[in-house]
Design a protein around this motif. Structure first.
Motif, short mmCIF file in Angstrom:
data_model
loop_
_atom_site.label_atom_id
_atom_site.label_comp_id
_atom_site.label_asym_id
_atom_site.label_seq_id
_atom_site.Cartn_x
_atom_site.Cartn_y
_atom_site.Cartn_z
N ARG A 199 -14.21 18.17 42.11
CA ARG A 199 -13.08 18.83 41.53
C ARG A 199 -13.57 18.92 39.81
O ARG A 199 -12.74 19.62 39.25
CB ARG A 199 -11.97 17.91 41.73
CG ARG A 199 -11.35 17.98 43.14
CD ARG A 199 -10.11 17.38 43.32
NE ARG A 199 -9.94 15.86 43.04
CZ ARG A 199 -8.96 15.12 42.93
NH1 ARG A 199 -7.76 15.97 43.02
NH2 ARG A 199 -9.01 13.92 42.58
N VAL A 200 -14.18 18.08 39.28
CA VAL A 200 -14.63 17.82 38.12
C VAL A 200 -16.23 17.88 38.03
O VAL A 200 -16.84 16.96 38.57
CB VAL A 200 -14.03 16.63 37.50
CG1 VAL A 200 -14.52 16.62 36.00
CG2 VAL A 200 -12.61 16.68 37.30
N GLU A 201 -16.75 18.55 37.05
CA GLU A 201 -18.35 18.57 37.26
C GLU A 201 -18.91 17.31 36.37
O GLU A 201 -18.46 16.97 35.34
CB GLU A 201 -18.77 19.87 36.05
CG GLU A 201 -20.16 19.87 35.97
CD GLU A 201 -20.55 21.32 35.18
OE1 GLU A 201 -21.80 21.33 35.00
OE2 GLU A 201 -19.63 22.12 35.29
N LYS A 218 -10.23 19.89 33.86
CA LYS A 218 -10.84 21.32 33.97
C LYS A 218 -10.28 22.25 32.84
O LYS A 218 -11.45 23.15 32.46
CB LYS A 218 -10.37 21.89 35.30
CG LYS A 218 -11.14 21.57 36.69
CD LYS A 218 -10.35 21.96 37.79
CE LYS A 218 -11.15 21.53 38.98
NZ LYS A 218 -10.52 22.16 40.37
N LYS A 223 -6.52 18.56 36.53
CA LYS A 223 -6.28 19.89 36.12
C LYS A 223 -6.65 19.82 34.57
O LYS A 223 -7.39 20.69 33.91
CB LYS A 223 -4.72 20.19 36.19
CG LYS A 223 -4.35 20.54 37.43
CD LYS A 223 -2.76 20.77 37.88
CE LYS A 223 -2.52 21.22 38.99
NZ LYS A 223 -0.98 21.39 39.10
N GLN A 229 -12.67 21.33 30.04
CA GLN A 229 -13.95 22.00 30.12
C GLN A 229 -14.00 23.18 29.94
O GLN A 229 -15.06 23.88 29.08
CB GLN A 229 -14.51 21.56 31.46
CG GLN A 229 -15.97 21.29 31.70
CD GLN A 229 -16.33 20.88 33.29
OE1 GLN A 229 -15.45 20.55 34.15
NE2 GLN A 229 -17.11 19.89 32.97
N LYS A 230 -13.17 23.90 30.16
CA LYS A 230 -12.93 25.67 30.02
C LYS A 230 -13.02 25.75 28.58
O LYS A 230 -13.50 26.84 27.69
CB LYS A 230 -11.84 26.14 30.55
CG LYS A 230 -11.61 26.14 31.88
CD LYS A 230 -10.43 26.88 32.45
CE LYS A 230 -10.43 27.10 33.89
NZ LYS A 230 -9.09 27.54 34.36
#
Length: 400
Positions: A192-194, A141, A138, A144-145
């Motif tokens: 789940r994670v790039e 992510k 979480k 990353q956003k």
């Protein structure tokens, strides 16, 4: 240091010299060097409680966990309850922030980034001593956003290696074990994670495993103006980092030598020499600290490797090895170089020449200090490489 910025800065100094004279150009040089030294780098270290965040913070800064005054507190219980900054002891412009464990009552996962004020950080290192959890995902992510970089560090790898060696006995294969751990971590994050990046690290011995790869990745992915700040503060645990440290320091020498040349134009007898000696002394002390060759850093490395300090110092071959750096030692080393001694004599003698005396003194002063600082930088870089190689050889048998 970006070559384009470097050219622009030299042109700016030259224009200042032509327009306002040596004193103003000297001030411009000092302002530029101060700007380089004060670039702020803020590194967030996060993860769940007990993952080894504080130990990593201490290892990165070259401070043992036992140092009660400067170390981030460590323990088996949750020790980080607030966002806590820890400045690098040699480069205070670099700060590692020990963040509370994500998912605690005070820092729930959904509010974590807001509560820790994520905007202040240049990048995040997410640490786990086992599998990366849903909270870690979480967090990644959300980071990353926000357009920030993050890196996964699987800590306490030395413990895993020892356990696996005990369990498998003669069947143990370290390379396969490390690959299995890395693959398992990446498998748990994929989808789940790039493009997850996972680095296997032992904070108790940064020479081993993936810490050098983490160093390389951080340096490559930082903005240009932040790279030097990171490079100088990084632990010198690999040849590649030592070489890059040397390049970063070498890029500054022409500015220091230019300052010396401008000082040679001052009419006050003896002032230029005093300024030059202070500059050389402080620069050499910076080299010593940056390459981890000061007494404190060598002692910590000796303790990690489990050998007497003198065993590490024995591989150092420069005239500076094992000696306290002072004016007498610096002058003795410079006098031992025929080229440098000739340049200093030429600088002093040129002051008495009519018309051309000052320009010649400035030129010889630049060349003398440029060669001197490069000579000392070469000494430290070579000794650092030998010490790093020795430490790696000593550390490997301890895990076999």
């Amino acid at each position: 240091m970006d070559p384009h910025d470097d050219d622009e800065q030299m042109a700016k100094i030259k224009k200042e010299l032509e327009t306002n004279g040596p004193a103003s150009a000297t001030a411009e040089i000092q302002n530029y060097l101060d700007k380089l030294n004060n670039v702020q780098l803020n590194i967030a270290i996060t993860g769940e409680s007990g993952s080894g965040k504080s130990t990593f913070v201490n290892a990165f800064r070259g401070i043992p966990n036992s140092d009660k005054e400067r170390a981030a507190p460590t323990g088996v219980t949750q020790t980080t309850k607030d966002v806590t900054p820890y400045h690098h002891p040699k480069y205070p412009n670099v700060t590692l922030w020990d963040l509370p464990g994500i998912g605690t009552t005070k820092f729930p996962a959904e509010e974590y980034l807001k509560k820790v004020e994520f905007k202040r950080f240049d990048f995040f290192i997410i640490i786990s001593a086992d599998r990366f959890t849903q909270n870690d995902v979480k967090l990644a992510k959300e980071i990353q956003k926000m357009g920030k970089k993050f890196y996964f560090v699987r800590s306490k790898i030395d413990n895993n290696i020892r356990d696996e060696k005990t369990d498998q006995g003669s069947e143990f294969n370290e390379e396969k074990t490390l690959k299995d751990i890395r693959d398992e971590c990446i498998k748990g994050l994929k989808g789940r994670v790039e493009s997850p990046q996972v680095f296997l690290v032992s904070s108790r011995d940064l020479h081993l495993y993936d810490f050098h790869l983490l160093e390389k990745t951080l340096e490559e992915e930082l903005p240009a103006h932040k790279k030097n700040a990171l490079l100088l503060a990084l632990p010198p645990v690999s040849l590649e980092v030592i070489i890059k440290k040397k390049e970063a320091l070498q890029a500054r020498i022409k500015y220091l030598a230019s300052g010396s040349a401008l000082g040679a134009a001052l009419p006050v007898p003896g002032l230029s020499d005093a300024i030059d000696m202070f500059m050389i002394f402080t620069t050499i002390r910076q080299y010593e600290a940056t390459f981890g060759l000061d007494s404190e850093s060598l002692q910590r490395l000796a303790q990690t490797a489990g050998v007497p300090l003198e065993e590490l110092r024995a591989v150092m071959t420069s005239p500076l090895a094992g000696k306290e750096i002072n004016k007498d030692l610096i002058e003795m080393i410079i006098r031992s170089s025929v080229d440098l001694l000739s340049l200093e004599a030429a600088e002093e003698g040129s002051r008495f020449l009519p018309l051309l005396g000052i320009p010649v003194a400035m030129a010889t002063s630049f060349l003398s200090k440029y060669k001197s600082l490069n000579m000392f930088l070469d000494m430290f870089a070579e000794d650092a490489q030998k010490v790093s190689e020795k430490a790696l050889r000593l550390c490997l048998p301890a895990l076999q």
